[in-house]
Motif scaffolding. Structure first.
Motif, PDB file in Angstrom:
ATOM      1  N   GLY A   8       0.822  -1.200   0.000  1.00 31.21           N
ATOM      2  CA  GLY A   8       0.000   0.000   0.000  1.00 31.21           C
ATOM      3  C   GLY A   8       0.859   1.255   0.000  1.00 31.21           C
ATOM      4  O   GLY A   8       1.908   1.318  -0.620  1.00 31.21           O
ATOM      5  N   ARG A   9       0.408   2.262   0.738  1.00 34.60           N
ATOM      6  CA  ARG A   9       1.221   3.488   0.904  1.00 34.60           C
ATOM      7  C   ARG A   9       2.284   3.153   1.938  1.00 34.60           C
ATOM      8  O   ARG A   9       1.988   2.989   3.114  1.00 34.60           O
ATOM      9  CB  ARG A   9       0.361   4.655   1.353  1.00 34.60           C
ATOM     10  N   CYS A  10       3.513   3.043   1.469  1.00 35.24           N
ATOM     11  CA  CYS A  10       4.596   2.494   2.285  1.00 35.24           C
ATOM     12  C   CYS A  10       5.608   3.560   2.670  1.00 35.24           C
ATOM     13  O   CYS A  10       6.101   4.296   1.810  1.00 35.24           O
ATOM     14  CB  CYS A  10       5.286   1.384   1.501  1.00 35.24           C
ATOM     15  N   MET A  11       5.931   3.630   3.972  1.00 38.04           N
ATOM     16  CA  MET A  11       7.057   4.437   4.429  1.00 38.04           C
ATOM     17  C   MET A  11       8.286   3.568   4.189  1.00 38.04           C
ATOM     18  O   MET A  11       8.708   2.807   5.050  1.00 38.04           O
ATOM     19  CB  MET A  11       6.916   4.801   5.912  1.00 38.04           C
ATOM     20  N   ASN A  12       8.823   3.672   2.998  1.00 40.59           N
ATOM     21  CA  ASN A  12       9.915   2.811   2.556  1.00 40.59           C
ATOM     22  C   ASN A  12      11.245   3.444   2.954  1.00 40.59           C
ATOM     23  O   ASN A  12      11.705   4.387   2.311  1.00 40.59           O
ATOM     24  CB  ASN A  12       9.832   2.611   1.038  1.00 40.59           C
ATOM     25  N   LEU A  13      11.862   2.937   4.006  1.00 40.33           N
ATOM     26  CA  LEU A  13      13.075   3.543   4.534  1.00 40.33           C
ATOM     27  C   LEU A  13      14.316   3.251   3.687  1.00 40.33           C
ATOM     28  O   LEU A  13      15.433   3.553   4.098  1.00 40.33           O
ATOM     29  CB  LEU A  13      13.277   3.123   5.989  1.00 40.33           C
ATOM     30  N   LYS A  14      14.095   2.690   2.495  1.00 38.59           N
ATOM     31  CA  LYS A  14      15.165   2.580   1.503  1.00 38.59           C
ATOM     32  C   LYS A  14      15.096   3.757   0.525  1.00 38.59           C
ATOM     33  O   LYS A  14      15.891   3.857  -0.384  1.00 38.59           O
ATOM     34  CB  LYS A  14      15.045   1.244   0.756  1.00 38.59           C
TER      35      LYS A  14
END
Length: 197
Positions: free
Chosen positions: A80-86
């Motif tokens: 979904g709406r992802c807080m992608n820390l990459k």
């Protein structure tokens, strides 16, 4: 604009056999972890594409006396709406979360949380609080909430002398919105009579 990752992932949840039975046999859902030391904040935790690491973690819990029998549940997840820390922009969001937490702790006259637990910082109270603060900032700005958080963790001993690779490096997923989990499954063992596609 690029918060939505465009694919389903397979991920694995290390657990006790009682949780495995509750989910895969009784049809119940995994429950979110709400510990103040969770690495990626509140949610349901998975190892991305890493069944072995999920099982090793469950085995560690047996040694600690928290589980009786290690087990692994597979899941198909839409992040979904992802807080992608990459992704660099979310690293900037963490910096903002840190500064907001620092201000809040100062105004409340309390100490900042700390990450502890050896070289790998296994108890991540600071990281958990910063991520939760970042979620609060997004909510206060009336932004759509994040469905998941995804982080890369460099962990463990060197794979070989002088290595830049660590033995327990992994990508961890924290699902905040349970509707991201499209299904659970019992992970199969490889059929050695055939090549893997």
């Amino acid at each position: 604009m690029y918060d939505k990752l465009p694919h389903l992932i397979l991920a694995f949840h290390g657990c006790d056999i009682s949780t495995y039975n509750d989910v895969l046999i009784n049809g119940n859902h995994l429950k979110p972890s709400m510990n103040d030391y969770d690495w990626l904040g509140n949610g349901i935790y998975f190892w991305e594409s890493n069944r072995q690491r999920a099982f090793e973690w469950a085995e560690e819990q047996v040694k600690l006396g928290k589980y009786k029998t290690p087990a692994v549940i597979g899941a198909v997840i839409d992040l979904g709406r992802c807080m992608n820390l990459k992704d660099s922009k979310f690293i900037d969001m963490l910096k903002s979360g840190y500064h907001a937490l620092e201000s809040r702790c100062h105004s409340e006259n309390r100490e900042m949380p700390k990450n502890t637990g050896g070289a790998d910082k296994l108890l991540r109270k600071l990281d958990c609080a910063v991520i939760e603060q970042a979620h609060d900032i997004a909510t206060n700005l009336k932004k759509k909430p994040f469905d998941s958080v995804r982080g890369l963790f460099i962990e463990g001993a060197n794979v070989y002398p002088g290595s830049g690779f660590k033995a327990k490096t992994h990508i961890q997923i924290c699902v905040r919105n349970p509707n991201c989990i499209k299904g659970y499954f019992n992970p199969l063992n490889e059929n050695l009579e055939y090549n893997l596609p």
